[in-house]
Enzyme design. Structure first.
Site, PDB file in Angstrom:
ATOM      1  N   SER A  14       0.515  -1.537  -0.199  1.00  0.00           N
ATOM      2  CA  SER A  14       0.125   0.008  -0.130  1.00  0.00           C
ATOM      3  C   SER A  14       0.495   1.580   0.140  1.00  0.00           C
ATOM      4  CB  SER A  14      -1.291   0.445   1.043  1.00  0.00           C
ATOM      5  OG  SER A  14      -2.140   0.795   1.229  1.00  0.00           O
ATOM      6  N   GLU A  39      -9.116  -5.540  -4.371  1.00  0.00           N
ATOM      7  CA  GLU A  39      -8.546  -3.647  -3.259  1.00  0.00           C
ATOM      8  C   GLU A  39      -9.471  -2.908  -2.622  1.00  0.00           C
ATOM      9  OE1 GLU A  39      -5.035  -3.484  -2.207  1.00  0.00           O
ATOM     10  OE2 GLU A  39      -4.149  -4.464  -4.202  1.00  0.00           O
ATOM     11  N   HIS A  93      -7.835  -5.540   0.397  1.00  0.00           N
ATOM     12  CA  HIS A  93      -6.941  -4.708   0.088  1.00  0.00           C
ATOM     13  C   HIS A  93      -5.725  -5.090   1.837  1.00  0.00           C
ATOM     14  CE1 HIS A  93      -3.948  -1.096  -0.321  1.00  0.00           C
ATOM     15  NE2 HIS A  93      -4.029  -0.699   1.276  1.00  0.00           N
TER      16      HIS A  93
END
Length: 543
Positions: A212, A336, A454
């Site tokens: 990320s 995601e 995610h």
């Protein structure tokens, strides 16, 4: 989804209670860590790589004094945003301090004296607002690397976050206080270059991997074409075009808001007032800012163009191919966007657009003023739950608003999938060795609405998955790919299913517990192609 985080804390307590002392000498300083006989791993935790003061660049640690550093326990976390959202961590276990530039080193016990080992350095995610090295203990990864015959040393670092690491505004620019979190990362990488030999690591064989905002950070460091701090990179769910990176004055409203919330508005020098105001006042102010996204955006602190570590707009530099030409792996998880949408209740297209715009508030993104672009994106991402994320779940809407799946699909493609595809295609055009993956294994402890959310791949890399045969096998396979790449600049050196380079047909390695199989990188092609075409409307504000 927090199962593995709880396991980290529980297993950490167990490992520390069954360990013996081990030492490393750095110049005149002795660093005392712990050797765990059951795992065969030495760990040196809470080692300070630099010292820092609020809104000043960190100063690298020195070791010219005869002393002993107790590196037998995790160090403090950096001050950060409190909360229980999907990115929050329970850093309170180890406390916080503004002087938080610490790192943890994990190595096989007694590494060979005649052969320096490859090094992996991990940058955690958390939207530049949350995270701590203590949440990513890498002893399991290192132990598995030794079992594979590909031993590596792994370093996990803290870096400053939120306003402390990413203050914006003209005052911060004038005082050299922009992007302090990125400069912390550079300091840690410099520390590795200077001292990892003392631990048995090879400073010429450093691979950075991050997830990320950690992955985005790595890609920003790659904008320095001739950087020598690392030779390869693994980008997990993030690249240089995932979010806008803007001039410092784009964050002026948030700087001014912080000044007001801390009571510094009447000071002759607001920057110096912010620099010296009590930490508890700063923490309260940053929590307020973060908690009011409709006023200050859902990302009130971000990376800014400073002319140095960020020489110019990353989206423009990336498009121009001004990147470190090093081997890369870049990938995404299947879903995601899901954890970024809830708890918002989105029940109309207007709700959806307002939610997306919140992420670009105060950034003057021209997309939201372009009705033609809006209409086309609505058509490409229709109001049809069958097409939404979490994918392959039919008409189910999970009772979180009728637009939830549509919003999750758009958010995931806008920030992650399109950015990865774009970055990889540019890398291939530059003849950079590149591999791409799509991680598709559902967390057995997560809610159905999250899908393959995610951060889903991280438990497999840090060996924090339930003791189920298929899942532990997947963990071993993921680690084999990663350490093969760190060792040989190719993920295909340990006999696992063949991972073709992205240059050969633009394919993803679709990785699940059941299989690792190459699939064309063409999912949602029309929507992602359109996002790539109009990406400047999100990333480059109208001047």
């Amino acid at each position: 989804m927090f199962f593995w985080l709880l396991a980290v804390l529980a297993s950490t307590a167990f490992r520390v209670s069954h360990a013996d002392p081990v030492t490393v000498q750095i110049q005149k300083t002795t660093v005392q860590g712990l050797y765990n006989a059951s795992t065969g791993i030495d760990s040196f935790r809470g080692v300070q790589y630099a010292t820092s003061q609020r809104f000043k660049r960190a100063v690298l640690s020195t070791y010219s004094t005869k002393k002993t550093i107790n590196a037998t326990f995790f160090g403090v976390a950096c001050p950060q945003i409190a909360g229980t959202n999907a990115l929050a961590v329970n850093y309170g276990v180890y406390g916080t301090s503004e002087d938080c530039n610490i790192l943890d080193v994990y190595r096989p016990h007694n590494p060979p004296s005649n052969q320096l080992l490859p090094v992996m350095l991990f940058l955690h995610g958390g939207a530049l607002t949350q995270g701590a090295a203590s949440y990513y203990p890498a002893d399991g990864l290192v132990a598995q690397s030794s079992k594979l015959g590909l031993p590596v040393i792994t370093v996990v670092i803290n870096y400053r976050l939120a306003a402390y690491g990413f203050l914006g505004g003209k005052e911060a620019a004038a005082q050299g206080a922009l992007n302090l979190g990125l400069y912390d990362q550079k300091a840690a990488l410099t520390w590795v270059q200077n001292y990892i030999k003392n631990f048995g690591g090879d400073p010429s064989k450093v691979t950075v991997f991050g997830q990320s905002s950690g992955a985005m950070s790595i890609s920003y460091h790659m904008l320095t074409k001739n950087q020598t701090l690392f030779r390869a990179a693994i980008l997990e769910s993030g690249t240089s075009t995932s979010v806008p990176v803007l001039p410092p004055n784009a964050y002026q409203g948030n700087y001014d808001a912080l000044v007001g919330l801390t009571g510094c508005q009447s000071a002759n020098n607001t920057f110096e007032c912010l620099r010296t105001v009590d930490l508890s006042v700063m923490i309260n102010a940053t929590n307020i800012l973060y908690g009011q996204p409709t006023l200050y955006s859902s990302r009130p602190w971000g990376v800014a163009i400073d002319g140095d570590v960020i020489p110019s707009s990353p989206s423009i530099l990336t498009a121009q191919g001004k990147l470190s030409r090093i081997p890369i792996i870049a990938g995404n998880v299947f879903d995601e966007g899901t954890i970024f949408v809830k708890p918002q209740q989105l029940n109309s297209t207007d709700d959806l657009l307002s939610f997306l715009e919140c992420d670009y508030l105060n950034r003057n993104a021209t997309f939201f003023k372009n009705q033609t672009s809006i209409s086309q994106l609505e058509k490409l991402y229709p109001d049809d739950p069958v097409l939404g994320s979490p994918y392959q779940t039919g008409v189910q809407t999970f009772f979180t608003g009728s637009q939830f799946k549509r919003a999750a699909a758009l958010y995931g493609d806008l920030h992650f999938h399109s950015a990865r595809r774009d970055f990889l295609q540019i890398a291939v055009s530059l003849n950079m060795p590149a591999w791409s993956y799509l991680f598709g294994e559902t967390d057995p402890g997560s809610a159905a609405w999250q899908g393959v959310f995610h951060t889903s791949e991280l438990p497999y890399l840090f060996t924090k998955v339930p003791a189920v045969g298929a899942l532990t096998a997947l963990s071993r396979q993921m680690i084999a790919y990663w350490v093969s790449f760190a060792t040989n600049l190719d993920p295909n050196t340990h006999g696992q299913p063949k991972w073709e380079p992205y240059s050969q047909g633009k394919q993803n390695n679709y990785i699940t517990a059941a299989q690792a199989v190459m699939v064309p990188d063409t999912f949602r092609k029309d929507g992602i192609d359109f996002i790539r075409i109009i990406s400047n409307q999100f990333l480059e504000p109208k001047s």
